[in-house]
Scaffold this motif. Structure first.
Motif, mmCIF file in Angstrom:
data_model
loop_
_atom_site.group_PDB
_atom_site.id
_atom_site.type_symbol
_atom_site.label_atom_id
_atom_site.label_comp_id
_atom_site.label_asym_id
_atom_site.label_seq_id
_atom_site.Cartn_x
_atom_site.Cartn_y
_atom_site.Cartn_z
ATOM 1 N N CYS A 211 29.416 38.301 41.867
ATOM 2 C CA CYS A 211 30.629 38.062 41.074
ATOM 3 C C CYS A 211 30.504 36.772 40.265
ATOM 4 O O CYS A 211 30.935 36.710 39.106
ATOM 5 C CB CYS A 211 31.851 37.984 41.983
ATOM 6 N N TRP A 268 40.242 33.671 48.969
ATOM 7 C CA TRP A 268 39.887 34.836 48.142
ATOM 8 C C TRP A 268 40.790 34.973 46.921
ATOM 9 O O TRP A 268 40.296 35.110 45.800
ATOM 10 C CB TRP A 268 39.916 36.107 48.989
ATOM 11 N N PRO A 269 42.131 34.936 47.068
ATOM 12 C CA PRO A 269 42.978 34.980 45.863
ATOM 13 C C PRO A 269 42.737 33.807 44.923
ATOM 14 O O PRO A 269 42.870 33.951 43.698
ATOM 15 C CB PRO A 269 44.406 34.940 46.435
ATOM 16 N N LEU A 272 39.940 35.125 42.814
ATOM 17 C CA LEU A 272 40.278 36.296 41.994
ATOM 18 C C LEU A 272 41.140 35.920 40.792
ATOM 19 O O LEU A 272 40.897 36.392 39.670
ATOM 20 C CB LEU A 272 41.006 37.333 42.852
ATOM 21 N N ALA A 276 40.367 36.670 36.686
ATOM 22 C CA ALA A 276 41.232 37.516 35.874
ATOM 23 C C ALA A 276 41.760 36.760 34.657
ATOM 24 O O ALA A 276 41.888 37.332 33.561
ATOM 25 C CB ALA A 276 42.398 38.036 36.722
ATOM 26 N N VAL A 371 35.664 40.822 38.033
ATOM 27 C CA VAL A 371 36.962 41.036 38.668
ATOM 28 C C VAL A 371 36.960 42.338 39.471
ATOM 29 O O VAL A 371 37.406 42.390 40.622
ATOM 30 C CB VAL A 371 38.079 41.062 37.605
ATOM 31 N N LEU A 372 36.454 43.401 38.873
ATOM 32 C CA LEU A 372 36.406 44.693 39.556
ATOM 33 C C LEU A 372 35.541 44.628 40.808
ATOM 34 O O LEU A 372 35.896 45.190 41.859
ATOM 35 C CB LEU A 372 35.886 45.768 38.601
ATOM 36 N N LEU A 375 37.315 42.766 43.613
ATOM 37 C CA LEU A 375 38.393 43.580 44.194
ATOM 38 C C LEU A 375 37.885 44.548 45.258
ATOM 39 O O LEU A 375 38.661 45.005 46.105
ATOM 40 C CB LEU A 375 39.123 44.353 43.094
ATOM 41 N N THR A 376 36.604 44.883 45.226
ATOM 42 C CA THR A 376 36.054 45.795 46.235
ATOM 43 C C THR A 376 35.725 45.098 47.542
ATOM 44 O O THR A 376 35.483 45.754 48.552
ATOM 45 C CB THR A 376 34.773 46.475 45.711
ATOM 46 N N GLU A 377 35.708 43.758 47.541
ATOM 47 C CA GLU A 377 35.252 43.036 48.724
ATOM 48 C C GLU A 377 36.047 43.363 49.986
ATOM 49 O O GLU A 377 35.442 43.663 51.033
ATOM 50 C CB GLU A 377 35.263 41.529 48.473
#
Length: 406
Positions: A211, A268-269, A272, A276, A371-372, A375-377
């Motif tokens: 990422c 984590w957020p 992210l 974004a 970003v995608l 999001l899978t993590e």
């Protein structure tokens, strides 16, 4: 732990060292057109100075981190900053493009080691519960580089020539080296509190590295050529570049301060959201880049997000590192510089075959992939909640780095 006052002074010295490195690394962005004209080279060729610089960091971060694991951090940082200062002086005095490129590659070599050890050095002086806060404080110097270093260096380069700007940074490097040697303690690596990840996970580490590389690629596809973008697309005068970089640098500084409030509680957020925001800001720059006010807003948002992302990545590395945090940080440094090299290369290809405006759209699309992936993590981590324990901490990080590269 160190006596509190000594630890804070040492952390301040380390923060200043990040300022020195980041300013020198990205100073060619603000001086790109001046350097191209003086050296009689194209803008894309001068942009390749950053590509080569980043390539050295990618190739050498992990080997240098592994070779120097048992050396005192104060010694390593002192030698690194000393060589950095000498190479930056050579950058300023280079008679031609070839010598300039060689000097920049040596500076890149020092950065390869610097970013591998700086985070563990800083966080090792404070309790593990304060890692996120310590990373944010250490990152203030890096965030201030766009606020003070690059705008002042750009202004100085416009007034006295780009070589003078690098002469000043060489002097700053000498002063920084003296502060670090005087204040950072000589601590054995195995005694440091931050030598291992607090929540080790090979899967999360590999995803983080991927990422980071993709996100930085997207950001740097546009950022490397932001000077010609502002001149050719938005229509700003060359004399306004310094103040514009100052505005966006202030936004980056604010991003570091803001994200520091969330790193320990929401790691984590906190990663992210900046990724974004990078996508959003680059899309805004592409759509409204011909208008001065929206372009400034987009640049400020991008700088805010990029600085926040850098701190969030470093903090998360210290959490999920499957082995030595120095080796894991070397992987993070390589990921950043893979992104820098790839982004600057793609940006150069785009402006050679299309318009400079297109770099913003391309950067947004690439960053959206990061970003995608991030999001899978949570989903992937739930499916692979257990994994065989590695034979050693170093082998775990080595295997994760190899998996990320593959």
């Amino acid at each position: 732990m160190l006596e509190h006052r000594r630890a804070n002074l040492a952390l301040a010295a380390l923060s200043i060292s990040t300022f020195t490195f980041v300013t020198t690394e990205i100073l060619p962005v603000g001086l790109l057109t001046l350097m191209a004209d003086d050296l009689h080279r194209s803008r894309s060729e001068v942009g390749l100075l950053m590509t080569g610089y980043a390539a050295v960091v990618v190739l050498m971060s992990f080997p240098l981190a592994r070779l120097t694991q048992r050396f005192p951090k104060r010694l390593l940082l002192g030698v690194t900053l000393g060589v950095f200062s000498a190479a930056t002086l050579l950058t300023a005095l280079a008679p031609g493009y070839e010598v300039l490129l060689a000097a920049r590659l040596v500076v890149g070599l020092t950065q390869a080691l610097f970013w591998s050890i700086i985070a563990s050095t800083a966080t090792g002086m404070f309790p593990p519960s304060q890692r996120g806060r310590t990373v944010a404080r250490m990152s203030i110097g890096a965030a201030l580089a766009p606020v003070l270093g690059v705008p002042l260096g750009t202004w100085l380069g416009q007034q006295a020539g780009w070589r003078v700007a690098f002469l000043v940074m060489a002097a700053v490097g000498v002063a920084t080296c003296a502060m670090v040697v005087a204040l950072v303690p000589r601590t054995a690596p195995e005694a440091e509190a931050a030598s291992r990840g607090s929540s080790p996970s090979r899967l999360r580490y590999v995803l983080l590295i991927l990422c980071t590389a993709i996100g930085v690629t997207g950001a740097l596809t546009a950022q490397t050529y932001i000077t010609p973008y502002l001149l050719d697309v938005t229509g700003f005068a060359a004399t306004t570049l310094g103040p514009l970089l100052l505005v966006t640098g202030c936004a980056g500084f604010l991003g570091t301060l803001v994200v520091g409030r969330f790193l320990d509680r929401y790691p984590w957020p906190a990663l992210l959201a900046p990724l974004a925001l990078i996508v959003l800001s680059l899309l805004m720059l592409y759509a409204l880049g011909t208008l001065k006010a929206p372009a400034i807003v987009a640049l400020a948002l991008n700088a805010f997000a990029y600085s926040a992302m850098a701190a969030a990545v470093q903090n998360r590395i210290l959490m999920v590192a499957p082995g030595s945090t120095d080796l894991a940080s070397a992987g993070g440094s390589s990921a950043f510089n893979v992104g820098i090299a790839t982004g600057s290369f793609l940006g150069g290809v785009i402006i050679d075959h299309s318009t400079v405006r297109t770099v913003a759209l391309a950067g947004a699309l690439i960053a959206a992939l990061a970003v995608l992936l991030l999001l899978t993590e949570p989903h992937l981590a739930r499916r692979r909640s257990t994994a065989p324990a590695p034979e050693s901490q170093t082998d775990a990080t080595s295997a994760a780095l190899q998996q990320a590269v593959a």
